[in-house]
Design an enzyme around this catalytic site. Sequence first.
Site, mmCIF file in Angstrom:
data_model
loop_
_atom_site.group_PDB
_atom_site.id
_atom_site.type_symbol
_atom_site.label_atom_id
_atom_site.label_comp_id
_atom_site.label_asym_id
_atom_site.label_seq_id
_atom_site.Cartn_x
_atom_site.Cartn_y
_atom_site.Cartn_z
ATOM 1 N N ASP A 1 0.816 -1.212 0.000
ATOM 2 C CA ASP A 1 0.000 0.000 0.000
ATOM 3 C C ASP A 1 0.852 1.267 0.000
ATOM 4 O O ASP A 1 0.333 2.368 -0.238
ATOM 5 C CB ASP A 1 -0.964 0.006 1.191
ATOM 6 C CG ASP A 1 -0.276 -0.086 2.547
ATOM 7 O OD1 ASP A 1 0.972 -0.169 2.598
ATOM 8 O OD2 ASP A 1 -0.988 -0.089 3.566
ATOM 9 N N GLU A 2 2.145 1.135 0.241
ATOM 10 C CA GLU A 2 3.002 2.318 0.286
ATOM 11 C C GLU A 2 3.138 2.997 -1.069
ATOM 12 O O GLU A 2 3.557 4.161 -1.146
ATOM 13 C CB GLU A 2 4.374 1.965 0.859
ATOM 14 C CG GLU A 2 4.302 1.487 2.303
ATOM 15 C CD GLU A 2 5.645 1.501 3.005
ATOM 16 O OE1 GLU A 2 6.452 2.416 2.732
ATOM 17 O OE2 GLU A 2 5.872 0.604 3.828
ATOM 18 N N LYS B 1 8.680 -0.128 -5.708
ATOM 19 C CA LYS B 1 7.536 -1.045 -5.816
ATOM 20 C C LYS B 1 6.496 -0.502 -6.790
ATOM 21 O O LYS B 1 5.858 -1.265 -7.530
ATOM 22 C CB LYS B 1 6.914 -1.285 -4.444
ATOM 23 C CG LYS B 1 7.789 -2.093 -3.492
ATOM 24 C CD LYS B 1 8.040 -3.517 -3.988
ATOM 25 C CE LYS B 1 6.800 -4.376 -3.892
ATOM 26 N NZ LYS B 1 7.089 -5.804 -4.260
#
Length: 347
Positions: free
Chosen positions: A135-136, A163
């Site tokens: 979720d970052e 990511k």
Amino acid sequence: MRTLLITGGAGFIGSNFVHYIMANTNYRVINLDNLTYAGNLHSLASIRHHPRHIFIKGSIQDSILIKHLLDQYQPEGVVHLAAESHVDRSINGPGEFVHTNIVGTFELLECVRHYWVQHDSARKAAFRFLHVSTDEVYGSLGPEGYFSEDTKYAPNSPYAASKAAADHLVRAYFHTYGLPVLITNCSNNYGPYQFPEKLIPLMILTALKGERLPIYGDGGNVRDWLFVLDHCSAILKVLAQGQPGEVYNVGGNNEKTNLQVVQSICDLLDRLQPSKNGRSYRELITFVTDRPGHDRRYAINSSKLKAELGWIPQESFETGLAKTVSWYLDNLAWCDGIGTVSIDHGE
């Protein structure tokens, strides 16, 4: 026998997922891990030599090895968990995160694409590439609202940016080449086998030593905490039933501030293993200078996963944390066996 290639299968989420797959399916697992500091064979000890588990030490950047494994074992799916994952480390040395998380994902995708196109239409349609993300990538939330699958990407750390780049590559391979990919973005995981640089195991082990428990800033940073075996069940659910090209957010529905997490750990330790001086572990809590770019709040909306695939987490934060603290108390030898590294006090 159906076969999965799992990358990063000796890491925290990876080893838990391998254990989960071995216990709940008949898959043969080809487990590829480079055994960097956060991956170790101690986490796989009970299944290390199981006939359905084949471990190979190697990097996702090694295209020759990846092609060999795909050709030799002919997997029906790839679950991509291999990644550098610690925010503090990405701030201090972003290069490794770029090489592993971005270049490594690209090399893996290229090998998988060339493997996939060789098959007949039935095998191509059944194949899946599942990329496990975070979720970052969405950045930081205010005091209200939740991340959804449609939230705009706004990564704030080199880790999150790496990511996010990997997510975009995976998505591009679906839209450009038709590779049947799936992406999951999860909230903060915790549970057994987590390397003790992360908040929960670090606080458990530091408290047991009687040392100060450092918390960034005012301790008010909020995370949605997801028990790792709940995450494993979600990954398997998405792998089996997810729609190619789709993204599924995986959250635990357990928002806690960092201070609340550490206080809960202290309270559990007070009950399960009281300190020798008779004082509460809470007295060890110390606030330290906040880290750069520290996102204030993450919270995941998992309604798509629930509505479309019927997944919901089984553990509350209270039950999951109690299991986690008990596991570390019962497995201090595992902690000793993974070695000593420089660790910080991040999430």
